[in-house]
Design an enzyme around this catalytic site. Structure first.
Site, PDB file in Angstrom:
ATOM      1  N   LYS A  58     -47.238  28.734 114.400  1.00 55.57           N
ATOM      2  CA  LYS A  58     -46.749  28.868 113.166  1.00 55.57           C
ATOM      3  C   LYS A  58     -47.264  30.355 112.446  1.00 55.57           C
ATOM      4  O   LYS A  58     -48.313  31.044 112.863  1.00 55.57           O
ATOM      5  CB  LYS A  58     -47.023  27.731 112.434  1.00 55.57           C
ATOM      6  N   ARG A  68     -48.174  18.460 117.882  1.00 53.56           N
ATOM      7  CA  ARG A  68     -46.826  18.861 117.985  1.00 53.56           C
ATOM      8  C   ARG A  68     -46.972  20.332 118.444  1.00 53.56           C
ATOM      9  O   ARG A  68     -47.278  21.240 117.633  1.00 53.56           O
ATOM     10  CB  ARG A  68     -45.815  18.731 116.989  1.00 53.56           C
TER      11      ARG A  68
END
Length: 330
Positions: A257, A291
């Site tokens: 991210k 995740r």
């Protein structure tokens, strides 16, 4: 909020499936007060007191955040999911619409993207399958095809999604986000990002139960980077124990991210190591599901962390175990 750290005595041992005693020294690791530690998800059972589940990401979209359409074709998506299971994933998360702002994808189109993948993976494996969607019609079709979890990244923006999950008897992931689905939320502001995210997730979890979702089927996700800047996401990672203290299993979606990229000045292909560090920090602060995109590396990081925490035995013991040790590194 009082957060109890691990109470295991240094040097205490626990048994392992292989019969090898495992030292259980968990200094610094937060053990969340799970309301329901053992979760039966489809055909699989996860004991989150001693296990971290690895969720692989399968994006059947032409404009996905990380892989930019690499798994958009049906065959590529199915192949990636099957490979992820082979590489150590406990769970595959299949999505047909990115979280990022953009034009709406109608339910029929999204269903056509995700359902064939879910059906093909279910036919080949008992792996946990989640559908990453916020549309009730898509969720209903996904459950019928074999999904055992609905992963809603919009914080129950549509309450009918919870009703579908409840009727289908599947797990529901509730994620913190502020914007309406697929819309921008410029320069988000928080007084105390962790306290506000925790309160949001507490209220939404209560709401999901009012709509029929059983508490033992709720998973929460603080939503790293979702309507948050890098400082917010770092703070959430550092204080994730305050989210885990709510008692539901916490999913940490930290893979590649922007908060990793901005922290390390790293482009998307160069964020793997930072993502693994963020994932391990999340586990130590109570996360029980990660995740991740890079499944082999993430699987190794998770299993090593589990072994350090005393939850799993080494694959084998050889080094300095015999009368002599001729192996390198003695």
């Amino acid at each position: 909020m009082s957060l109890n750290r691990a109470a295991h005595r240094p040097g205490a041992t626990t048994g392992s499936p292989e019969g090898i005693p495992v030292t259980s020294v968990q200094a610094g690791a937060y053990e969340p007060p799970l309301l329901h530690p053992v979760h039966r998800i489809g055909a699989r059972t996860l004991d989150f007191r001693r296990r971290v589940a690895l969720m692989a990401i399968i994006n059947r979209t032409p404009d996905s955040f990380y892989d930019a359409g690499r798994t958009f074709a049906l065959g590529a998506a199915v192949e990636a999911a099957v490979q992820a299971v082979h590489d150590g994933a406990d769970w595959v998360d299949i999505g047909g619409v990115p979280f990022a702002p953009g034009p709406a994808v109608d339910a029929a189109q999204e269903t056509a993207r995700v359902v064939p993948v879910i059906r093909a993976v279910r036919e080949s494996s008992d792996v946990i399958i989640s559908a990453d969607t916020f549309l009730p019609a898509v969720a209903e079709a996904a459950i019928e095809a074999g999904a055992t979890v609905i992963n809603d990244t919009t914080g129950l923006s549509n309450p009918d999604l919870a009703r579908v999950a409840a009727q289908g008897g599947v797990h529901l992931v509730i994620t913190h986000s502020l914007a309406a689905p697929r819309t921008a939320y410029p320069a988000p502001q928080y007084g105390d990002v962790v306290a506000e995210v925790a309160e949001f997730l507490r209220r939404r979890s209560d709401y999901a139960q009012e709509l029929g979702v059983s508490p033992e089927k709720i998973i929460i996700d603080p939503g790293h980077d979702l309507n948050k800047n890098t400082l917010h996401s770092l703070e959430l990672t550092r204080r994730l124990a305050e989210i885990a203290a709510l008692g539901y299993p916490v999913l940490a979606a930290v893979s590649n991210k922007d908060f990793v990229g901005e922290t390390l000045d790293a482009a998307k292909p160069d964020r793997v190591e930072g993502s693994l560090a963020a994932g391990v920090a999340s586990i130590m602060n109570g996360a029980r599901i990660l995740r991740m995109h890079n499944v082999p590396a993430a699987s190794s990081a998770i299993r090593m962390t589990e072994a350090i925490l005393g939850w799993r035995a080494p694959a084998y013991l050889r080094h300095n175990m015999g009368d002599s040790n001729a192996a390198a590194g003695a």
